[in-house]
Design a protein around this motif. Sequence first.
Motif, PDB file in Angstrom:
ATOM      1  N   ASP A   1      -9.205   1.399   7.646  1.00  0.00           N
ATOM      2  CA  ASP A   1      -9.069   2.668   6.930  1.00  0.00           C
ATOM      3  C   ASP A   1      -7.618   3.126   6.893  1.00  0.00           C
ATOM      4  OD1 ASP A   1     -11.785   2.759   6.409  1.00  0.00           O
ATOM      5  OD2 ASP A   1     -12.240   3.993   8.165  1.00  0.00           O
ATOM      6  N   GLN A   2      -6.929   2.961   8.014  1.00  0.00           N
ATOM      7  CA  GLN A   2      -5.519   3.359   8.080  1.00  0.00           C
ATOM      8  C   GLN A   2      -4.680   2.580   7.065  1.00  0.00           C
ATOM      9  OE1 GLN A   2      -3.773   2.517  11.905  1.00  0.00           O
ATOM     10  NE2 GLN A   2      -1.687   2.985  11.237  1.00  0.00           N
ATOM     11  N   VAL A   3      -4.907   1.277   6.982  1.00  0.00           N
ATOM     12  CA  VAL A   3      -4.119   0.440   6.078  1.00  0.00           C
ATOM     13  C   VAL A   3      -4.452   0.745   4.619  1.00  0.00           C
ATOM     14  CG1 VAL A   3      -3.749  -1.944   5.304  1.00  0.00           C
ATOM     15  CG2 VAL A   3      -3.722  -1.396   7.746  1.00  0.00           C
ATOM     16  N   VAL A   4      -5.733   0.890   4.303  1.00  0.00           N
ATOM     17  CA  VAL A   4      -6.128   1.202   2.925  1.00  0.00           C
ATOM     18  C   VAL A   4      -5.474   2.492   2.466  1.00  0.00           C
ATOM     19  CG1 VAL A   4      -8.051   1.876   1.447  1.00  0.00           C
ATOM     20  CG2 VAL A   4      -8.295  -0.079   2.972  1.00  0.00           C
ATOM     21  N   GLU A   5      -5.535   3.512   3.299  1.00  0.00           N
ATOM     22  CA  GLU A   5      -4.984   4.813   2.923  1.00  0.00           C
ATOM     23  C   GLU A   5      -3.474   4.717   2.744  1.00  0.00           C
ATOM     24  OE1 GLU A   5      -5.190   9.166   4.919  1.00  0.00           O
ATOM     25  OE2 GLU A   5      -7.096   8.125   4.645  1.00  0.00           O
ATOM     26  N   ALA A   6      -2.805   4.005   3.646  1.00  0.00           N
ATOM     27  CA  ALA A   6      -1.353   3.899   3.562  1.00  0.00           C
ATOM     28  C   ALA A   6      -0.909   3.117   2.328  1.00  0.00           C
ATOM     29  CB  ALA A   6      -0.815   3.233   4.828  1.00  0.00           C
ATOM     30  N   ILE A   7      -1.596   2.013   2.015  1.00  0.00           N
ATOM     31  CA  ILE A   7      -1.239   1.232   0.830  1.00  0.00           C
ATOM     32  C   ILE A   7      -1.455   2.045  -0.435  1.00  0.00           C
ATOM     33  CG2 ILE A   7      -1.878  -0.764  -0.582  1.00  0.00           C
ATOM     34  CD1 ILE A   7      -2.447  -2.292   1.992  1.00  0.00           C
ATOM     35  N   ALA A   8      -2.598   2.718  -0.524  1.00  0.00           N
ATOM     36  CA  ALA A   8      -2.888   3.505  -1.721  1.00  0.00           C
ATOM     37  C   ALA A   8      -1.872   4.621  -1.898  1.00  0.00           C
ATOM     38  CB  ALA A   8      -4.299   4.075  -1.625  1.00  0.00           C
ATOM     39  N   ALA A   9      -1.520   5.309  -0.806  1.00  0.00           N
ATOM     40  CA  ALA A   9      -0.573   6.417  -0.891  1.00  0.00           C
ATOM     41  C   ALA A   9       0.810   5.923  -1.294  1.00  0.00           C
ATOM     42  CB  ALA A   9      -0.511   7.142   0.447  1.00  0.00           C
ATOM     43  N   ALA A  10       1.273   4.866  -0.658  1.00  0.00           N
ATOM     44  CA  ALA A  10       2.621   4.380  -0.935  1.00  0.00           C
ATOM     45  C   ALA A  10       2.743   3.769  -2.326  1.00  0.00           C
ATOM     46  CB  ALA A  10       3.031   3.357   0.123  1.00  0.00           C
ATOM     47  N   SER A  11       1.718   3.029  -2.753  1.00  0.00           N
ATOM     48  CA  SER A  11       1.799   2.373  -4.058  1.00  0.00           C
ATOM     49  C   SER A  11       1.841   3.381  -5.201  1.00  0.00           C
ATOM     50  CB  SER A  11       0.628   1.413  -4.252  1.00  0.00           C
ATOM     51  OG  SER A  11      -0.607   2.101  -4.294  1.00  0.00           O
ATOM     52  N   ALA A  12       1.318   4.586  -4.944  1.00  0.00           N
ATOM     53  CA  ALA A  12       1.329   5.617  -5.984  1.00  0.00           C
ATOM     54  C   ALA A  12       2.734   6.106  -6.292  1.00  0.00           C
ATOM     55  CB  ALA A  12       0.454   6.792  -5.554  1.00  0.00           C
ATOM     56  N   HIS A  13       3.670   5.822  -5.417  1.00  0.00           N
ATOM     57  CA  HIS A  13       5.036   6.324  -5.592  1.00  0.00           C
ATOM     58  C   HIS A  13       6.035   5.220  -5.912  1.00  0.00           C
ATOM     59  CE1 HIS A  13       4.001  10.402  -4.352  1.00  0.00           C
ATOM     60  NE2 HIS A  13       3.203   9.835  -3.452  1.00  0.00           N
ATOM     61  N   VAL A  14       5.567   4.034  -6.210  1.00  0.00           N
ATOM     62  CA  VAL A  14       6.481   2.959  -6.602  1.00  0.00           C
ATOM     63  C   VAL A  14       7.004   3.254  -8.013  1.00  0.00           C
ATOM     64  CG1 VAL A  14       6.733   0.490  -7.019  1.00  0.00           C
ATOM     65  CG2 VAL A  14       5.258   1.290  -5.161  1.00  0.00           C
ATOM     66  N   PRO A  15       8.330   3.318  -8.203  1.00  0.00           N
ATOM     67  CA  PRO A  15       8.871   3.686  -9.519  1.00  0.00           C
ATOM     68  C   PRO A  15       8.535   2.660 -10.601  1.00  0.00           C
ATOM     69  CG  PRO A  15      10.543   3.921  -7.805  1.00  0.00           C
ATOM     70  CD  PRO A  15       9.391   3.175  -7.190  1.00  0.00           C
ATOM     71  N   VAL A  16       7.955   3.145 -11.701  1.00  0.00           N
ATOM     72  CA  VAL A  16       7.603   2.328 -12.853  1.00  0.00           C
ATOM     73  C   VAL A  16       8.468   2.775 -14.026  1.00  0.00           C
ATOM     74  CG1 VAL A  16       5.761   1.614 -14.427  1.00  0.00           C
ATOM     75  CG2 VAL A  16       5.220   2.165 -12.042  1.00  0.00           C
ATOM     76  N   GLY A  17       9.116   1.841 -14.717  1.00  0.00           N
ATOM     77  CA  GLY A  17       9.923   2.287 -15.839  1.00  0.00           C
ATOM     78  C   GLY A  17      10.754   1.207 -16.488  1.00  0.00           C
ATOM     79  N   ASP A  18      11.797   1.664 -17.194  1.00  0.00           N
ATOM     80  CA  ASP A  18      12.685   0.791 -17.939  1.00  0.00           C
ATOM     81  C   ASP A  18      13.338  -0.215 -16.996  1.00  0.00           C
ATOM     82  OD1 ASP A  18      14.489  -0.346 -19.672  1.00  0.00           O
ATOM     83  OD2 ASP A  18      15.823   1.395 -19.764  1.00  0.00           O
ATOM     84  N   PRO A  19      13.254  -1.504 -17.294  1.00  0.00           N
ATOM     85  CA  PRO A  19      13.850  -2.514 -16.409  1.00  0.00           C
ATOM     86  C   PRO A  19      15.356  -2.377 -16.249  1.00  0.00           C
ATOM     87  CG  PRO A  19      13.055  -3.504 -18.450  1.00  0.00           C
ATOM     88  CD  PRO A  19      12.508  -2.118 -18.412  1.00  0.00           C
ATOM     89  N   PHE A  20      16.033  -1.684 -17.178  1.00  0.00           N
ATOM     90  CA  PHE A  20      17.475  -1.510 -17.066  1.00  0.00           C
ATOM     91  C   PHE A  20      17.863  -0.243 -16.314  1.00  0.00           C
ATOM     92  CE2 PHE A  20      16.912  -4.484 -20.528  1.00  0.00           C
ATOM     93  CZ  PHE A  20      17.824  -5.468 -20.172  1.00  0.00           C
ATOM     94  N   ASP A  21      16.890   0.486 -15.831  1.00  0.00           N
ATOM     95  CA  ASP A  21      17.130   1.606 -14.923  1.00  0.00           C
ATOM     96  C   ASP A  21      17.215   1.026 -13.509  1.00  0.00           C
ATOM     97  OD1 ASP A  21      16.880   3.727 -13.124  1.00  0.00           O
ATOM     98  OD2 ASP A  21      15.617   4.896 -14.474  1.00  0.00           O
TER      99      ASP A  21
END
Length: 500
Positions: A317-337
Amino acid sequence: MTSTANPPITSPAGGSRSGVTVTPGRLFLGGEWVDGGDRRRPVIDPATGAEVTTVAEAGAEDVDRAVAAARRAFDSGVWSRLPARERGRVLIRAANLLRERSEEFARLESLDTGKPLVFSRVIDVSTAAEMLEYYGSLAGSVEGSVRSTGAPMMAYTRREPLGVVAAITPFNFPLVLSVSKIAPALAAGNALVHKPSEETPLTALRMADVLAEAGVPAGIFSVLTGGSEAGQALAAGRRVDKIAFTGSTAVGRKIAAAAGENLQHATVELGGKSANLIFADADIEAAVGTAINGFVYNTGQFCMAGSRVLVERPVYDQVVEAIAAASAHVPVGDPFDEGTVIGPMTGPRHLEKVRSFLRRAQEGGARVLGAGAAEPEAVTAGGYFTRPTVLADVAQDSPFVQEEIFGPVLTVQPFDSEDEAIRLANDTPYGLAAGLQTRDVTRAHRVAAALQAGLVWVNGWGVLDVAMPIGGYKASGYGRECGPEGLDEYLQTKSVLISL
């Protein structure tokens, strides 16, 4: 609580953001740039959906010409009989030229594939240059051996090139996967005809210039851009001595069948569904970071992606929650940024495949977490973007565990014992890579030996080196790339016995 907050997807900053000039591509055939036929194929910027340029669409007749030119060049001995150390010097010159043009190649790779520029620079271009340098240095070490026999004769072996190699590469790592075949094939003395992915051909075309400038003779290396017609003609060509293929398992089976029919040598590096085992004694914070890197890198378009995480139940449970929380904040965007970690999928076909899996997961009642739970179909400015998604509590026989999704989608499952973890990890058709996170060194060796995978990481994921071979078990293919084993794949052994 698991966070579902999504960072904004940054929009591409206009057509000039790549900083490179891209001209219409032609075929590099027999040492010359030629137009081929009248057909052209568009190259699309996956961050915007806009056309970048067009490239020539090679047909079966172009394949025949390229293979014939390669055969003539190989048979002439202009490369195959060149002293091996001199071939090595040519490859090292190519490595130096690639480094001199590294920013151009990195920007082309990001424009073509959508991968973040920082990764193209630090990983893709750097790795390609290292491969050329490594095999350039290794070329002079190819040698046979003297053997003792029971008869009065001088007996020895020779290591010789195979002849003409057909190299067919996919869209996700176009530069690295091209050079992983070019460098050992040329170091061994072969001629090579390369068909890159129809979606990401730009750096392969530029490599033709680099190799020619470095001193690779005309006809020894050709590049044919195009689609399935060129690929099928090249794979089925009876004048080809070896097929080197990286791509999907479905296409790999056809390639292997064609090679078997023609009794050709073949290496096929295919799909994966790699398991990452997190034991309760691991450094959990580090393990979570490793798990996230393992499935979001290259937008999940990585045959060795850590797309399955198996977690020992006490920390599940600890790992699932941590992965889900952290992955939500991975920056998604223009590859040249420079701040982008996840760029777009390489094309609409790949994006739709990921979306179809996510729709099935939601309709089937899977526990969907991470950024993709709130907004799985994020798109900006016509680009092919999606957010990382975590699927928890999935069954071992579900398609999300058994099938390669090839996008930023992670499944997480619990296990209760080491034996169960190994059984679950091995229970898919694939066997390309695997990993385990633990502080127990004896467990590390024991589990690594039991995992059915060609490459196993302990307390990490995705670290690759040109000196270490890569290849699969089971439906992940056969043959090896990188390391001295990669050079062996492009050589054959001749025995010579001289009566005394």
